[in-house]
Design an enzyme around this catalytic site. Structure first.
Site, PDB file in Angstrom:
ATOM      1  CB  THR A 119      53.496  46.107  -9.070  1.00 53.65           C
ATOM      2  OG1 THR A 119      52.672  45.805 -10.541  1.00 53.65           O
ATOM      3  CG2 THR A 119      53.974  47.406  -8.997  1.00 53.65           C
ATOM      4  CG  HIS A 120      51.275  42.200  -8.072  1.00 55.27           C
ATOM      5  ND1 HIS A 120      50.896  41.788  -6.955  1.00 55.27           N
ATOM      6  CD2 HIS A 120      50.662  43.411  -8.384  1.00 55.27           C
ATOM      7  CE1 HIS A 120      49.984  42.750  -6.605  1.00 55.27           C
ATOM      8  NE2 HIS A 120      49.799  43.735  -7.472  1.00 55.27           N
TER       9      HIS A 120
ATOM     10  CB  SER B  81      79.159  24.422 -10.444  1.00 56.49           C
ATOM     11  OG  SER B  81      78.577  22.918 -10.324  1.00 56.49           O
TER      12      SER B  81
ATOM     13  CE  LYS C 129      74.537  27.222 -11.966  1.00 56.67           C
ATOM     14  NZ  LYS C 129      74.256  26.190 -10.993  1.00 56.67           N
TER      15      LYS C 129
ATOM     16  CG  ASN D  28      76.523  29.006  -8.813  1.00 58.47           C
ATOM     17  OD1 ASN D  28      75.491  29.053  -9.729  1.00 58.47           O
ATOM     18  ND2 ASN D  28      77.201  28.199  -8.460  1.00 58.47           N
TER      19      ASN D  28
ATOM     20  CD  GLU E 181      72.543  32.013  -4.566  1.00 52.73           C
ATOM     21  OE1 GLU E 181      73.168  31.095  -3.911  1.00 52.73           O
ATOM     22  OE2 GLU E 181      72.304  31.746  -5.875  1.00 52.73           O
TER      23      GLU E 181
ATOM     24  CE1 TYR F  17      73.727  40.421  34.068  1.00 56.65           C
ATOM     25  CE2 TYR F  17      73.824  38.765  35.899  1.00 56.65           C
ATOM     26  CZ  TYR F  17      74.005  39.154  34.606  1.00 56.65           C
ATOM     27  OH  TYR F  17      75.005  38.422  33.925  1.00 56.65           O
TER      28      TYR F  17
END
Length: 463
Positions: free
Chosen positions: A156-157, A278, A284, A286, A291, A318
């Site tokens: 939580t948080h 990368s 890397k 990713n 994302e 219309y």
């Protein structure tokens, strides 16, 4: 020359910029299957009602089938000068069969035609999305069963709260997805009415059979008001609303995948299939798929907002503004389809790191609530007092840099003399999750039961 489809009133062609802003073929070509299906149903009805000759209807149907084959084969020449999918199909039909093609538009308008086409398209897309969401649910439920006993931190948080199991976490998204599917199913029921036959806005004087065309196209019934039939796009708004909520759910999980695959957290790994490298940093990995799911949610929610704004001030019936209903919606629903497939793929691909998960689950004094509950159960202490006692013990543990289960009994008894060594039976993360047997709780036994229930339901759906 004026447009040959509607140019009798006009003596000259539109300005180039007018033609540019007016054309919709670049995106409404996606509706070709639905447009042809609607035209075939309309032609058959016209012939049955004696409005056009049966021979003309047959020629129209055969011509439309040939056009469908051309489009599917990539051999159809879409012309922007003809504005939209309806005119492109009708123009090609006229080239193929001549005069009978001109009878197809009897007792209908582009207004009810486009409303019908788009309802069919959105309905077909909802069916596709539902199947994809079911597959995503199955992927989640299968992994949940597999990871029913894998302990991880619950948050939580974004702070460690209590230990849960990875399987339990995955089942949360199964439940969310079930509601997503329910919203789409509800929207499908409401949209499953046919606008065809409403014509421009007032209906028609021809003796058409709207129930016949509705049935032929798989609609439950024709729409009861011709103005409503051509004027409203709430069916698109409702589906985009459901799609937006589904996208938000996907985005939340995608965000967790991004966080968990970070080396700093290290609770999860994705293979090369769903990661990229990368151009400058060779080390890397990713989580680009996750994302992009997170980002595409903006496009989907944006399409809903855009159409809301388009529709909010339109008087009946219309208006050309409503041409803007399709491009954003088609893009949004296509984006959602891609996101669902990507998330299902990542769920099947991801590999949890059980040791790191378990270690993280024990950090941050995650079993403090278990200690407080033990004080209530074993010593009869009111929970608020037990909460205070536990907080003092956690403070002592933090001062000595000790995990809760390694705090000496004497230290605990210095806060509350009644504590016995039985308290250590509840302070491990494994015992914590096993004890959460309340309905909907994280206990592995619960997770296994729920995962099996979902897999059984999903399998039943396929039959």
């Amino acid at each position: 020359m004026s447009n040959k489809m509607w140019g009798g009133r006009f003596a000259s062609a539109p300005d180039a910029i007018m033609a540019e802003i007016n054309a919709s073929i670049d995106f409404d070509r996606h509706l070709f299957r639905q447009d042809i299906a609607g035209s075939k149903a309309h032609a058959a009805m016209l012939a049955k009602q004696g409005i056009i000759a049966a021979d003309d209807a047959q020629k129209i149907t055969e011509g439309l089938d040939k056009i469908l084959a051309e489009i599917e084969a990539g051999n159809f020449n879409f012309q922007r000068a003809l504005e939209d999918i309806h005119m492109n199909v009708e123009s090609r039909l006229a080239e193929m069969i001549g005069a009978p093609a001109g009878r197809l538009h009897t007792a209908r308008s582009r207004n009810d035609q486009v409303a019908t086409d788009f309802r069919l398209y959105v309905r077909d897309t909802v069916d596709q999305l539902d199947a994809q969401l079911a597959d995503y649910q199955q992927a989640l439920a299968e992994r949940a069963l597999e990871q029913a006993g894998t302990v991880m931190p619950g948050f939580t948080h974004l702070q460690t709260a209590q230990p849960v199991t990875f399987g339990h976490h995955l089942l949360a998204y199964v439940e969310m997805t079930a509601r997503d599917r329910g919203r789409l199913a509800d929207a499908r029921k409401r949209m499953n009415e046919s606008p065809l036959g409403a014509a421009a806005l007032a209906g028609t004087s021809f003796p058409i059979d709207r129930h016949a065309t509705a049935s032929a196209l798989g609609f439950a019934r024709p729409m009861a008001n011709s103005l409503d039939a051509v004027a409203d796009r709430d069916f698109v708004l409702e589906v985009l609303s459901a799609a937006s909520i589904a996208a938000v759910h996907l985005s939340r999980f995608a965000e967790e995948i991004v966080l968990w695959t970070s080396p700093i957290v290290g609770m999860l790994k994705l293979s090369d299939k769903f990661t990229t490298g990368s151009s400058i940093m060779p080390q890397k990995r990713n989580p680009d798929a996750a994302e992009l799911v997170r980002a595409k949610t903006g496009r989907i929610v944006g399409a809903l907002n855009a159409l809301m704004i388009v529709m909010k001030g339109l008087p009946l019936t219309y208006q050309k503004d409503m041409q803007e209903d399709k491009e954003g919606a088609i893009d949004a629903l296509s984006s959602l389809s891609l996101c669902i497939t990507a998330m299902a793929g990542m769920v099947r691909d991801m590999q949890p790191e059980p040791a790191r998960m378990k270690k993280a689950a024990g950090e941050g004094y995650a079993t403090a609530t278990d200690l407080a509950d033990w004080l209530v159960r074993s010593l009869g202490i009111p929970f608020r007092q037990a909460h205070h006692i536990t907080g003092s013990i956690v403070a002592a543990a933090a001062k000595d840099n000790l995990p809760l289960h390694k705090v000496p009994l004497a230290t605990m008894q210095g806060v509350e003399p009644g504590i016995t060594d039985d308290v250590f039976s509840v302070l491990s993360v494994d015992r914590s999750v096993k004890s959460r047997v309340s309905f909907g709780g994280t206990a592995p036994s619960n997770v296994k039961r729920e995962a099996k229930k979902w897999l059984k339901l999903l399998e039943k759906e396929k039959k």
